[in-house]
Design a protein around this motif. Structure first.
Motif, PDB file in Angstrom:
ATOM      1  N   ILE A   1     -64.690 -91.894  -0.343  1.00 24.22           N
ATOM      2  CA  ILE A   1     -64.262 -90.869  -1.296  1.00 24.22           C
ATOM      3  C   ILE A   1     -63.975 -91.515  -2.659  1.00 24.22           C
ATOM      4  O   ILE A   1     -63.145 -92.413  -2.770  1.00 24.22           O
ATOM      5  CB  ILE A   1     -62.971 -90.171  -0.814  1.00 24.22           C
ATOM      6  N   ASP A   2     -64.693 -91.065  -3.686  1.00 23.72           N
ATOM      7  CA  ASP A   2     -64.416 -91.479  -5.059  1.00 23.72           C
ATOM      8  C   ASP A   2     -63.900 -90.264  -5.812  1.00 23.72           C
ATOM      9  O   ASP A   2     -64.544 -89.209  -5.799  1.00 23.72           O
ATOM     10  CB  ASP A   2     -65.694 -91.975  -5.749  1.00 23.72           C
ATOM     11  N   LEU A   3     -62.775 -90.433  -6.464  1.00 15.65           N
ATOM     12  CA  LEU A   3     -62.193 -89.293  -7.162  1.00 15.65           C
ATOM     13  C   LEU A   3     -61.218 -89.827  -8.196  1.00 15.65           C
ATOM     14  O   LEU A   3     -60.503 -90.794  -7.926  1.00 15.65           O
ATOM     15  CB  LEU A   3     -61.446 -88.417  -6.144  1.00 15.65           C
ATOM     16  N   ALA A   4     -61.229 -89.256  -9.385  1.00 15.31           N
ATOM     17  CA  ALA A   4     -60.287 -89.702 -10.400  1.00 15.31           C
ATOM     18  C   ALA A   4     -59.688 -88.502 -11.118  1.00 15.31           C
ATOM     19  O   ALA A   4     -60.374 -87.516 -11.366  1.00 15.31           O
ATOM     20  CB  ALA A   4     -60.984 -90.609 -11.409  1.00 15.31           C
ATOM     21  N   VAL A   5     -58.405 -88.576 -11.399  1.00 13.82           N
ATOM     22  CA  VAL A   5     -57.741 -87.529 -12.166  1.00 13.82           C
ATOM     23  C   VAL A   5     -57.046 -88.189 -13.350  1.00 13.82           C
ATOM     24  O   VAL A   5     -56.265 -89.123 -13.179  1.00 13.82           O
ATOM     25  CB  VAL A   5     -56.680 -86.792 -11.314  1.00 13.82           C
ATOM     26  N   HIS A   6     -57.368 -87.709 -14.552  1.00 16.12           N
ATOM     27  CA  HIS A   6     -56.748 -88.264 -15.760  1.00 16.12           C
ATOM     28  C   HIS A   6     -55.545 -87.444 -16.169  1.00 16.12           C
ATOM     29  O   HIS A   6     -55.367 -86.310 -15.726  1.00 16.12           O
ATOM     30  CB  HIS A   6     -57.769 -88.280 -16.910  1.00 16.12           C
ATOM     31  N   ARG A   7     -54.751 -88.029 -17.028  1.00 14.31           N
ATOM     32  CA  ARG A   7     -53.610 -87.293 -17.607  1.00 14.31           C
ATOM     33  C   ARG A   7     -54.119 -86.041 -18.293  1.00 14.31           C
ATOM     34  O   ARG A   7     -55.110 -86.079 -19.000  1.00 14.31           O
ATOM     35  CB  ARG A   7     -52.925 -88.133 -18.682  1.00 14.31           C
ATOM     36  N   GLY A   8     -53.428 -84.969 -18.098  1.00 14.54           N
ATOM     37  CA  GLY A   8     -53.779 -83.736 -18.782  1.00 14.54           C
ATOM     38  C   GLY A   8     -55.012 -83.048 -18.225  1.00 14.54           C
ATOM     39  O   GLY A   8     -55.500 -82.080 -18.792  1.00 14.54           O
ATOM     40  N   GLU A   9     -55.492 -83.547 -17.073  1.00 12.52           N
ATOM     41  CA  GLU A   9     -56.722 -82.980 -16.533  1.00 12.52           C
ATOM     42  C   GLU A   9     -56.431 -82.222 -15.235  1.00 12.52           C
ATOM     43  O   GLU A   9     -55.556 -82.603 -14.455  1.00 12.52           O
ATOM     44  CB  GLU A   9     -57.710 -84.115 -16.222  1.00 12.52           C
ATOM     45  N   ILE A  10     -57.171 -81.137 -15.035  1.00 11.70           N
ATOM     46  CA  ILE A  10     -57.089 -80.432 -13.758  1.00 11.70           C
ATOM     47  C   ILE A  10     -58.406 -80.685 -13.025  1.00 11.70           C
ATOM     48  O   ILE A  10     -59.465 -80.277 -13.489  1.00 11.70           O
ATOM     49  CB  ILE A  10     -56.894 -78.919 -13.945  1.00 11.70           C
ATOM     50  N   VAL A  11     -58.329 -81.405 -11.935  1.00 13.39           N
ATOM     51  CA  VAL A  11     -59.525 -81.634 -11.137  1.00 13.39           C
ATOM     52  C   VAL A  11     -59.457 -80.746  -9.918  1.00 13.39           C
ATOM     53  O   VAL A  11     -58.479 -80.765  -9.169  1.00 13.39           O
ATOM     54  CB  VAL A  11     -59.651 -83.115 -10.721  1.00 13.39           C
ATOM     55  N   GLY A  12     -60.469 -79.947  -9.734  1.00  8.89           N
ATOM     56  CA  GLY A  12     -60.508 -79.051  -8.591  1.00  8.89           C
ATOM     57  C   GLY A  12     -61.206 -79.722  -7.429  1.00  8.89           C
ATOM     58  O   GLY A  12     -62.181 -80.455  -7.613  1.00  8.89           O
ATOM     59  N   LEU A  13     -60.686 -79.496  -6.228  1.00 13.94           N
ATOM     60  CA  LEU A  13     -61.348 -80.006  -5.030  1.00 13.94           C
ATOM     61  C   LEU A  13     -61.711 -78.774  -4.220  1.00 13.94           C
ATOM     62  O   LEU A  13     -60.844 -78.095  -3.685  1.00 13.94           O
ATOM     63  CB  LEU A  13     -60.388 -80.935  -4.280  1.00 13.94           C
ATOM     64  N   TYR A  14     -63.000 -78.460  -4.189  1.00 13.24           N
ATOM     65  CA  TYR A  14     -63.420 -77.244  -3.503  1.00 13.24           C
ATOM     66  C   TYR A  14     -64.129 -77.591  -2.202  1.00 13.24           C
ATOM     67  O   TYR A  14     -64.719 -78.661  -2.062  1.00 13.24           O
ATOM     68  CB  TYR A  14     -64.362 -76.410  -4.383  1.00 13.24           C
ATOM     69  N   GLY A  15     -64.067 -76.702  -1.253  1.00 10.26           N
ATOM     70  CA  GLY A  15     -64.771 -76.892   0.001  1.00 10.26           C
ATOM     71  C   GLY A  15     -64.434 -75.733   0.903  1.00 10.26           C
ATOM     72  O   GLY A  15     -63.560 -74.926   0.594  1.00 10.26           O
ATOM     73  N   LEU A  16     -65.157 -75.636   2.018  1.00 11.78           N
ATOM     74  CA  LEU A  16     -64.853 -74.579   2.966  1.00 11.78           C
ATOM     75  C   LEU A  16     -63.569 -74.940   3.689  1.00 11.78           C
ATOM     76  O   LEU A  16     -63.161 -76.097   3.699  1.00 11.78           O
ATOM     77  CB  LEU A  16     -65.987 -74.445   3.977  1.00 11.78           C
ATOM     78  N   VAL A  17     -62.961 -73.930   4.306  1.00 12.69           N
ATOM     79  CA  VAL A  17     -61.792 -74.201   5.127  1.00 12.69           C
ATOM     80  C   VAL A  17     -62.208 -75.203   6.200  1.00 12.69           C
ATOM     81  O   VAL A  17     -63.232 -75.030   6.855  1.00 12.69           O
ATOM     82  CB  VAL A  17     -61.284 -72.895   5.769  1.00 12.69           C
ATOM     83  N   GLY A  18     -61.456 -76.280   6.343  1.00 19.43           N
ATOM     84  CA  GLY A  18     -61.808 -77.284   7.344  1.00 19.43           C
ATOM     85  C   GLY A  18     -62.672 -78.406   6.814  1.00 19.43           C
ATOM     86  O   GLY A  18     -63.078 -79.285   7.559  1.00 19.43           O
ATOM     87  N   ALA A  19     -62.952 -78.411   5.502  1.00 23.97           N
ATOM     88  CA  ALA A  19     -63.792 -79.467   4.942  1.00 23.97           C
ATOM     89  C   ALA A  19     -63.047 -80.792   4.862  1.00 23.97           C
ATOM     90  O   ALA A  19     -63.651 -81.846   4.728  1.00 23.97           O
ATOM     91  CB  ALA A  19     -64.294 -79.076   3.559  1.00 23.97           C
ATOM     92  N   GLY A  20     -61.711 -80.732   4.935  1.00 26.23           N
ATOM     93  CA  GLY A  20     -60.941 -81.968   4.944  1.00 26.23           C
ATOM     94  C   GLY A  20     -60.222 -82.257   3.647  1.00 26.23           C
ATOM     95  O   GLY A  20     -59.842 -83.386   3.377  1.00 26.23           O
ATOM     96  N   ARG A  21     -59.994 -81.213   2.830  1.00 23.58           N
ATOM     97  CA  ARG A  21     -59.363 -81.439   1.529  1.00 23.58           C
ATOM     98  C   ARG A  21     -57.875 -81.738   1.668  1.00 23.58           C
ATOM     99  O   ARG A  21     -57.389 -82.756   1.178  1.00 23.58           O
ATOM    100  CB  ARG A  21     -59.571 -80.206   0.639  1.00 23.58           C
ATOM    101  N   SER A  22     -57.142 -80.841   2.360  1.00 17.67           N
ATOM    102  CA  SER A  22     -55.714 -81.084   2.529  1.00 17.67           C
ATOM    103  C   SER A  22     -55.491 -82.363   3.313  1.00 17.67           C
ATOM    104  O   SER A  22     -54.553 -83.112   3.053  1.00 17.67           O
ATOM    105  CB  SER A  22     -55.065 -79.920   3.280  1.00 17.67           C
ATOM    106  N   GLU A  23     -56.392 -82.619   4.283  1.00 16.50           N
ATOM    107  CA  GLU A  23     -56.253 -83.820   5.110  1.00 16.50           C
ATOM    108  C   GLU A  23     -56.352 -85.074   4.254  1.00 16.50           C
ATOM    109  O   GLU A  23     -55.658 -86.056   4.498  1.00 16.50           O
ATOM    110  CB  GLU A  23     -57.328 -83.838   6.207  1.00 16.50           C
ATOM    111  N   LEU A  24     -57.224 -85.043   3.242  1.00 14.92           N
ATOM    112  CA  LEU A  24     -57.370 -86.199   2.350  1.00 14.92           C
ATOM    113  C   LEU A  24     -56.044 -86.463   1.628  1.00 14.92           C
ATOM    114  O   LEU A  24     -55.568 -87.595   1.555  1.00 14.92           O
ATOM    115  CB  LEU A  24     -58.483 -85.948   1.325  1.00 14.92           C
ATOM    116  N   VAL A  25     -55.448 -85.374   1.126  1.00 14.46           N
ATOM    117  CA  VAL A  25     -54.199 -85.526   0.393  1.00 14.46           C
ATOM    118  C   VAL A  25     -53.092 -86.012   1.316  1.00 14.46           C
ATOM    119  O   VAL A  25     -52.290 -86.870   0.950  1.00 14.46           O
ATOM    120  CB  VAL A  25     -53.810 -84.187  -0.262  1.00 14.46           C
ATOM    121  N   ARG A  26     -53.079 -85.474   2.533  1.00 13.23           N
ATOM    122  CA  ARG A  26     -52.044 -85.891   3.482  1.00 13.23           C
ATOM    123  C   ARG A  26     -52.168 -87.378   3.789  1.00 13.23           C
ATOM    124  O   ARG A  26     -51.172 -88.079   3.923  1.00 13.23           O
ATOM    125  CB  ARG A  26     -52.124 -85.061   4.757  1.00 13.23           C
ATOM    126  N   ALA A  27     -53.407 -87.865   3.885  1.00 12.97           N
ATOM    127  CA  ALA A  27     -53.609 -89.289   4.136  1.00 12.97           C
ATOM    128  C   ALA A  27     -53.159 -90.091   2.926  1.00 12.97           C
ATOM    129  O   ALA A  27     -52.501 -91.123   3.048  1.00 12.97           O
ATOM    130  CB  ALA A  27     -55.076 -89.570   4.454  1.00 12.97           C
TER     131      ALA A  27
END
Lengths: 511, 335
Positions: free
Chosen positions: A276-302
């Motif tokens: 997983i490569d992902l970067a968020v800069h100051r003042g930026e809103i980066v959206g993480l989209y995917g279907l339910v179960g794609a693993g988005r919340s799981e990534l954050v939890r990890a």
């Protein structure tokens, strides 16, 4: 048996989950039910299976000659009418045998004693109908997920279901197992059953479905259309549609030259994410989209230490870090997480508001280990004004607030902790439209103030409205990243194509 | 439409189903281990006491005093099958014993009427427990904690701190008799266990209890009333506690209001060590009986070696804790 739904309406507080749905299920067909997250598929299934009662519209059963209108008030009514549903491995008793699970709805008996021979016979008959060879005496617990699902289908047949609703049946199956399931589905179609397939996988739809209904925003935008008349592109366009009255935000400019506030480089996790490569800069809103179960919340939890990061690098302000716990993330790296389930994880429903906001900063407020009420209340007052939280007083309990205001309390908690990176997970689920717009403005405002925001949402219009960039996740990988043009039609089409594993650029959408 | 058992569905359902799945698979292994421990323990005891406990009189005493632990263990197991607990088992055993003795001694009834009446008292108390749990939606643990106190009070209201004796010489003679060297009370306990086994293994009602305990969501979708399962489980638990009470009356020859005070821990010890799942859905009659036997051996060892009786409770408590820990570890280990 033919089932026809006409103009079904189902209203939840603040949301019209179904807003005029038509559906025509004809015997001997495989009917695909499609729609993006939140389009109303689950609600429609729940109405059809008697879990929810429709607030409007009709369901009629039977052929032209003799039809009857029904309103199911509980699951058993739907079952008795011949509508069976197959959930994902939730509907079996693990310690019971295959046979007993299949026959559980009406255990054959003699004087109160289970007639085991009859149970086995019934199970064998149902399994034979599916052309399956399973040991009926084996406990269900010992079966694979795929077999459990097939047992559930057999169970639905045991009550003579004419209509079978399969909810995401191949979500946890391998390709071979899925093929086996398709064979069963085709067999059921030949026998004159209706199989309703709820799925996100377009390849699956085109492989076995005959008819398709597409839901969008609670409406059927394509009601029972023969699939042969549609191309894949048509179906995607139907699912995406056009966003209705979205909040127009002024153009934002983000400086991506500096060091990102949060950066992931080739991160893999114990829950299955890879590279997983992902970067968020100051003042930026980066959206993480995917279907339910794609693993988005799981990534954050990890990322926050609730599960573990097993490879790659996590950088906060350019420094490689190891985050062991949420407390660690908060206090050492100033990363806050506004959770998806505000009721379970975001706020303490039975505690007062002041305490809810102050919980993240108790150690800062405390003097000699004691926290004064007044300090907590001052803190609450600050964020009440800043976030526009509507409350009756600091002693009000969090559980007494509306969903939107609860979410603001959850947000205030993290702002109080002086975070520089904020992960916001599904911020507006179950929140009414007006509060939603206010929330959107708030999130943009926070970004303008210099916070780096990682926004997880399944609400595509919300994503297109808010995000500066959109990363799309599918099956625990990032499948693409797009600069947001804030142009709904073109953005949504590109995002959906990424979600369904197609390149975003090969087919420029007609905007 | 929500029911008592549905409350922990949600996120816990998948997890719970997984746990009971693993335990279901390891149940036979648990029974086997228990059987081996029982045989080994018995062998060691026999060897180190110079064959003392093999003598007819001692062996009979061992089995006589095994009857009540088996039946109270089953009384607890029945409610565990739906994922509930019954803290009033011990007090109820005492109440039923006192009721039976009082009906014979004070009212002059024959045992033929007094014993069924005591069983009725137990079943009614169980029915009240179950109905309260279902109607109030209060956790069964709390409900039976409250009814335990109430029942305890009723127990003392029958005859104060007085003792009943000589209520029925015939009954007591039967209670101390044996058939082919096996005490009658022990045979009654074994017969009860067989009936309970048959109920859970073969009867529709028993299978429904297990379905409700194993996966309330699936049970509800299959048309099974989880509320009914809860009420029935508590009713049977009360009835079995009453059977234990009757055994006490037949066996001891004298009863007072303190009967049952020391039965709560054994009632949990037998099923928990026996491999019954606390969250419901899996029961083991054989495991419960074997575990009761092993706990009984601890008692016997205490008497044989002259150990301070205080140690017995400590050992049993530690073993219960260990059994729960082991089953949890096993659950985690294979996931």
């Amino acid at each position: 048996m033919r089932v026809r739904c006409s103009q079904l309406v189902k209203v939840f507080p603040g949301v019209r989950a179904l807003d005029g749905v038509d559906l025509d299920l004809r015997p001997g067909t495989v009917h695909a039910l499609l729609g993006e997250n939140g389009a109303g598929k689950s609600t429609l299934i729940k109405v059809l299976t008697g879990v929810h009662r429709a607030d409007g519209g009709t369901v009629t059963l039977g052929e032209d000659g003799e039809t009857r209108t029904v309103a199911f008030s509980r699951p058993l009514d739907a079952q008795a009418a011949g509508i069976g549903v197959v959930h994902q491995e939730r509907n079996l008793v693990p310690s019971f045998s295959v046979a007993e699970n299949i026959a559980l709805q009406a255990l054959p008996r003699r004087a109160g004693v289970v007639d085991r021979a009859a149970v086995r016979d019934l199970a064998r008959r149902c399994l034979a109908q599916l052309d399956l060879d399973l040991d009926v005496d084996q406990p269900v617990a010992e079966l694979s997920v795929a077999h459990m699902q097939l047992v559930e289908i057999a169970k639905a047949l045991a009550t003579d279901s004419q209509v079978l609703l399969l909810d995401e049946p191949t979500a946890s199956l391998t390709a071979d197992e899925a093929d086996r399931l398709y064979a069963v589905v085709r067999r059921l179609r030949e026998q004159g059953h209706v199989v309703v397939l709820v799925t996100h996988k377009l390849e699956e739809v085109f492989a076995i479905a005959d008819v398709v209904t597409v839901l969008r925003d609670g409406r059927s935008v394509a009601g029972s259309v023969p699939l042969a008349t549609l191309t894949r592109g048509d179906v995607v366009d139907l699912m995406v549609g056009r966003a209705h009255t979205e909040l127009e935000l002024s153009e934002r400019s983000v400086d991506r030259a500096g060091t990102p506030a949060l950066e992931l480089r080739g991160v893999s996790t114990s829950v299955g994410h890879r590279g997983i490569d992902l970067a968020v800069h100051r003042g930026e809103i980066v959206g993480l989209y995917g279907l339910v179960g794609a693993g988005r919340s799981e990534l954050v939890r990890a990322l926050l230490g609730l599960d573990s990061v097993t490879g790659g690098e996590v950088l906060v302000d350019g420094d490689a870090v190891t985050i062991r716990s949420v407390g660690d993330a908060l206090r050492r790296h100033r990363i806050g997480y506004v959770t998806e389930n505000r009721k379970e994880e975001g706020v303490f429903l039975t505690q007062n508001l002041a305490r809810n906001v102050a919980v993240t900063v108790w150690d800062r407020l405390a003097r000699f280990g004691l926290v004064r009420d007044r300090d907590e209340k001052d803190l609450l007052a600050t964020y009440r004004d800043r976030l526009g939280i509507r409350l009756s007083g600091p002693d009000q309990l969090a559980g007494q607030l509306s969903g939107g205001n609860q979410q603001k309390i959850s947000l205030a908690k993290w702002l109080a902790a002086d975070c520089s990176v904020l992960v916001v997970d599904e911020p507006t689920v179950g929140i009414d439209v007006r509060t939603k717009a206010a929330f959107h403005e708030l999130i943009v405002e926070l970004a303008d103030q210099g916070l780096a925001i990682l926004l997880i949402t399944s609400d595509l219009p919300e994503m297109v409205t808010l995000a500066d960039r959109v990363a799309v996740m599918h099956e625990r990988r990032i499948t693409g990243e797009l600069l947001n043009s804030h142009h709904y039609t073109s953005m949504s089409a590109q995002v959906i194509r990424l979600v369904h594993g197609e390149s975003a650029v090969d087919d420029p959408p007609a905007a | 439409m929500s029911t008592v058992l549905d409350e922990d569905m949600g996120a816990g359902a998948g997890q719970g189903a997984g746990a009971s799945r693993r335990t279901a698979l390891s149940l036979h292994r648990t029974e086997l281990v228990l059987a081996l421990v029982a045989v080994a323990g018995f062998g060691v005891l026999a060897a180190t006491t110079g064959g003392n406990i093999l003598q007819p009189g001692t062996m009979q005493a061992v089995l006589q005093f095994l009857a009540v632990p088996i039946v109270v263990g089953l009384a607890q197991m029945v409610v565990l099958s739906v994922g509930q607990m019954n803290l009033s088992v011990g007090a109820l055993t005492g109440l039923c014993a006192m009721a039976a003795a009082s009906l014979m001694a004070d009212s002059g009834l024959t045992p033929w009427l007094a014993l069924p009446a005591a069983l009725l008292v137990g079943a009614l108390a169980g029915l009240v427990n179950g109905t309260l749990v279902v109607l109030t939606r209060i956790n069964g643990f709390i409900v039976t904690l409250a009814t335990m106190s109430v029942i305890s009070g009723l127990r003392f209201s029958i005859n104060g701190t007085g003792t009943y004796q000589d209520y029925s010489p015939g009954l007591v003679r039967l209670g101390r008799a044996d058939v082919l060297g096996l005490p009658v009370v022990f045979l009654v306990a074994v017969a009860t266990a067989v009936l309970v086994w048959f109920f859970f293994a073969r009867c529709v009602a028993g299978r429904m209890l297990l379905a409700s305990g194993g996966n309330p969501f699936a049970a509800r979708l299959s048309g099974i009333s989880n509320d009914r399962s809860v009420v029935l489980a508590h009713l049977l638990s009360g009835l079995l506690a009453a059977v234990a009470g009757v055994l006490v009356v037949a066996l001891s020859g004298s009863v007072n209001a303190s009967v049952g005070d020391d039965l709560l821990l054994p009632s949990f010890a037998a099923p928990i060590i026996g491999g019954v799942v606390l969250t419901g859905g899996v029961v083991s009659v054989l495991g419960t009986c074997l575990a009761a036997f092993i706990v009984r051996l601890v008692d016997v060892a205490q008497a044989q070696y002259g150990i301070n009786p205080r140690w017995v409770d400590l050992v049993v408590g530690a073993v219960v804790l260990g059994a729960v820990l082991v089953s949890q570890r096993r659950g985690k280990g294979s996931s």
